[in-house]
Design a protein around this motif. Structure first.
Motif, mmCIF file in Angstrom:
data_model
loop_
_atom_site.group_PDB
_atom_site.id
_atom_site.type_symbol
_atom_site.label_atom_id
_atom_site.label_comp_id
_atom_site.label_asym_id
_atom_site.label_seq_id
_atom_site.Cartn_x
_atom_site.Cartn_y
_atom_site.Cartn_z
ATOM 1 N N GLU A 93 0.744 -1.274 -0.065
ATOM 2 C CA GLU A 93 0.019 -0.083 0.123
ATOM 3 C C GLU A 93 0.809 1.337 -0.043
ATOM 4 O O GLU A 93 0.741 2.319 -0.670
ATOM 5 N N GLN A 94 1.970 1.294 0.944
ATOM 6 C CA GLN A 94 2.819 2.323 0.741
ATOM 7 C C GLN A 94 3.365 2.539 -0.560
ATOM 8 O O GLN A 94 3.556 3.681 -0.911
ATOM 9 N N LEU A 95 4.036 1.596 -1.062
ATOM 10 C CA LEU A 95 4.854 1.724 -2.292
ATOM 11 C C LEU A 95 3.892 2.051 -3.457
ATOM 12 O O LEU A 95 4.466 2.847 -4.276
ATOM 13 N N VAL A 96 2.536 1.583 -3.673
ATOM 14 C CA VAL A 96 1.697 1.843 -4.467
ATOM 15 C C VAL A 96 1.520 3.569 -4.200
ATOM 16 O O VAL A 96 1.266 4.144 -5.490
ATOM 17 N N ALA A 97 1.121 3.881 -3.194
ATOM 18 C CA ALA A 97 0.890 5.322 -2.945
ATOM 19 C C ALA A 97 1.767 6.093 -3.537
ATOM 20 O O ALA A 97 1.349 7.439 -4.073
ATOM 21 N N ILE A 98 3.023 5.963 -3.426
ATOM 22 C CA ILE A 98 4.204 6.888 -4.279
ATOM 23 C C ILE A 98 4.501 6.562 -5.577
ATOM 24 O O ILE A 98 5.339 7.235 -6.076
ATOM 25 N N SER A 99 3.829 5.384 -6.141
ATOM 26 C CA SER A 99 4.238 5.011 -7.556
ATOM 27 C C SER A 99 4.028 6.006 -8.421
ATOM 28 O O SER A 99 2.937 6.946 -8.283
ATOM 29 N N PRO A 100 4.700 6.478 -9.714
ATOM 30 C CA PRO A 100 5.867 5.387 -10.028
ATOM 31 C C PRO A 100 7.238 5.983 -9.124
ATOM 32 O O PRO A 100 8.367 5.540 -9.899
ATOM 33 N N ALA A 101 7.214 6.462 -8.376
ATOM 34 C CA ALA A 101 8.697 6.956 -7.489
ATOM 35 C C ALA A 101 9.121 5.237 -6.977
ATOM 36 O O ALA A 101 8.302 4.524 -6.839
ATOM 37 N N LEU A 102 10.415 5.630 -7.253
ATOM 38 C CA LEU A 102 11.038 4.568 -6.657
ATOM 39 C C LEU A 102 11.669 4.488 -5.159
ATOM 40 O O LEU A 102 11.896 5.698 -4.728
ATOM 41 N N LYS A 103 11.869 3.367 -4.431
ATOM 42 C CA LYS A 103 12.394 3.473 -3.056
ATOM 43 C C LYS A 103 13.502 2.401 -3.031
ATOM 44 O O LYS A 103 13.451 1.366 -3.610
ATOM 45 N N SER A 104 14.538 2.920 -2.315
ATOM 46 C CA SER A 104 15.677 1.844 -2.125
ATOM 47 C C SER A 104 15.556 0.922 -0.883
ATOM 48 O O SER A 104 14.348 1.033 -0.302
ATOM 49 N N GLN A 105 16.471 0.067 -0.825
ATOM 50 C CA GLN A 105 16.175 -0.828 0.164
ATOM 51 C C GLN A 105 16.103 -0.328 1.653
ATOM 52 O O GLN A 105 15.302 -0.700 2.453
ATOM 53 N N ASP A 106 16.875 0.809 2.190
ATOM 54 C CA ASP A 106 16.779 1.275 3.366
ATOM 55 C C ASP A 106 15.593 2.224 3.473
ATOM 56 O O ASP A 106 14.910 2.120 4.712
ATOM 57 N N GLU A 107 14.928 2.768 2.651
ATOM 58 C CA GLU A 107 13.803 3.367 2.467
ATOM 59 C C GLU A 107 12.466 2.497 2.610
ATOM 60 O O GLU A 107 11.501 2.729 3.287
ATOM 61 N N VAL A 108 12.617 1.338 2.008
ATOM 62 C CA VAL A 108 11.643 0.333 2.050
ATOM 63 C C VAL A 108 11.737 -0.281 3.818
ATOM 64 O O VAL A 108 10.664 -0.548 4.081
ATOM 65 N N ASN A 109 12.921 -0.248 4.348
ATOM 66 C CA ASN A 109 12.823 -0.824 5.384
ATOM 67 C C ASN A 109 12.248 0.147 6.417
ATOM 68 O O ASN A 109 11.667 -0.122 7.446
ATOM 69 N N ASN A 110 12.296 1.502 6.251
ATOM 70 C CA ASN A 110 11.946 2.504 7.031
ATOM 71 C C ASN A 110 10.316 2.697 7.011
ATOM 72 O O ASN A 110 9.936 3.246 7.775
ATOM 73 N N MET A 111 9.998 2.315 5.639
ATOM 74 C CA MET A 111 8.441 2.303 5.795
ATOM 75 C C MET A 111 7.685 1.491 6.864
ATOM 76 O O MET A 111 6.554 1.961 7.064
ATOM 77 N N LEU A 112 8.340 0.557 7.624
ATOM 78 C CA LEU A 112 7.392 -0.412 8.517
ATOM 79 C C LEU A 112 8.524 -0.357 9.674
ATOM 80 O O LEU A 112 9.286 -1.391 9.949
ATOM 81 N N PRO A 113 8.779 0.644 10.289
ATOM 82 C CA PRO A 113 9.610 0.652 11.428
ATOM 83 C C PRO A 113 9.636 -0.206 12.562
ATOM 84 O O PRO A 113 10.305 -0.346 13.423
ATOM 85 N N ASP A 114 8.168 -0.679 12.789
ATOM 86 C CA ASP A 114 7.883 -1.395 13.958
ATOM 87 C C ASP A 114 8.219 -2.911 13.668
ATOM 88 O O ASP A 114 7.839 -3.845 14.200
#
Length: 336
Positions: A39-60
């Motif tokens: 859901e978070q990746l689709v919300a910002i598509s077509p923007a790209l996210k790095s591995q670190d940014e993906v990890n920070n999307m779900l900090p818990d």
């Protein structure tokens, strides 16, 4: 169950996807972590996210859980991987329609699509695409037609090689190296746009870097004293001025302004100062004094032969000289 998809090897990403829950008519039944990430990746598509940014999307969530969610989404083709800067893994969320289109690709289509995807906004030349795909020319031609009809890739123009066919993903905008940047239009180099901006910048530099004639002065100085540092602008200040004046609606960067400044330097209209950062306008003395010896009063003075220091006619009290200096002081381009 979808086939297992090989995931990119990266921080926290497994080489093979793990087992996944079954799908339903309403769509894949992914885990809660995978669903939240998607859901978070689709919300910002077509923007790209790095591995670190993906990890920070779900900090818990632990990195291991996020890695499993990424592999799960890759298996269902709910996200895609793009490689940037040679080896940096980037992720993009896919909406259901996009995921369905990718699922419908046959092997040849997928090979070509992945190659075009890998070059991102830089695009790829048709000959290079055929070589990388290792597919027959006829097959590549047919695949391109199918992908274009599905609006998955598009043909773009390379300003440096306009006769070649270049391709990139449909939703991306060409990079500056491909499109030529803001100074190019569909018809090529936009000379009118460049000229208008350059003239505006040149006038700004003249106003900022040439001394103004002060009240009571008969003449105007051509330059500030060497140690004066109060008015010479750098590229960032010129960029701010262009934006504040609303000269153009085109979004310009400091790098774009520096390109225009380089052209003005090449044309001899401005110069970069010794500090290597600021700029000043250059005066064209040839326009104002083609032959200073003839234009000066002494060159055609009717009493030149009787003029001498201390005599009744002398340079200190010369009325012709004072009139000439006064005319220069009232002119547009003084040279003294």
């Amino acid at each position: 169950m979808p086939p297992k998809k090989k995931a990119a090897t990266g921080a926290g990403i497994k080489a093979e996807s793990s087992s996944r829950p079954s799908s339903s008519a309403a769509g894949p039944r992914v885990s809660k972590t995978a669903r939240l990430l998607h859901e978070q990746l689709v919300a910002i598509s077509p923007a790209l996210k790095s591995q670190d940014e993906v990890n920070n999307m779900l900090p818990d969530k632990a990195q291991g859980q996020i890695a499993e969610a990424v592999n799960e989404l890759l298996g269902y083709r709910m996200i895609e991987i793009q490689i940037q800067n040679g080896n940096e893994i980037m992720y993009r969320g896919l909406r259901p329609q996009e995921a369905a289109r990718l699922s419908d690709l046959d092997p040849d289509d997928e090979i070509v699509y992945q190659i075009v995807q890998s070059v991102a906004a830089d695009g790829i030349y048709l000959a290079a695409l055929r070589k990388k795909s290792n597919l027959p020319q006829v097959t590549v031609t047919n695949v391109i037609k199918r992908l274009e009809s599905k609006q998955m890739i598009k043909q773009v123009k390379n300003v440096e090689k306009p006769t070649q066919k270049w391709y990139m993903l449909y939703d991306l905008e060409p990079s500056a190296s491909l499109s030529g940047g803001v100074f190019y239009s569909d018809d090529g180099l936009d000379e009118g746009f460049i000229l208008g901006l350059s003239e505006g910048i040149l006038k700004f530099l003249k106003d900022r870097t040439w001394p103004k004639k002060m009240a009571g002065d008969k003449i105007r100085a051509t330059h500030y004293v060497p140690d004066y540092t109060g008015c010479y602008p750098n590229a960032t200040e010129i960029h701010k001025w262009v934006k504040s004046m609303g000269i153009t609606n085109t979004e310009l960067t400091v790098s774009d302004i520096m390109q225009l400044l380089d052209v003005l330097i090449y044309d001899g209209k401005i110069e970069k100062r010794p500090d290597g950062m600021t700029y000043s306008a250059v005066r064209d003395f040839n326009k104002t004094a083609q032959n200073p010896f003839v234009e000066a009063p002494c060159g055609n003075c009717p009493v030149f032969n009787v003029c001498e220091e201390g005599g009744p006619v002398n340079p200190g009290s010369c009325v012709y000289y004072q009139e000439w200096l006064g005319d220069l002081g009232n002119g547009e381009e003084e040279i003294f």
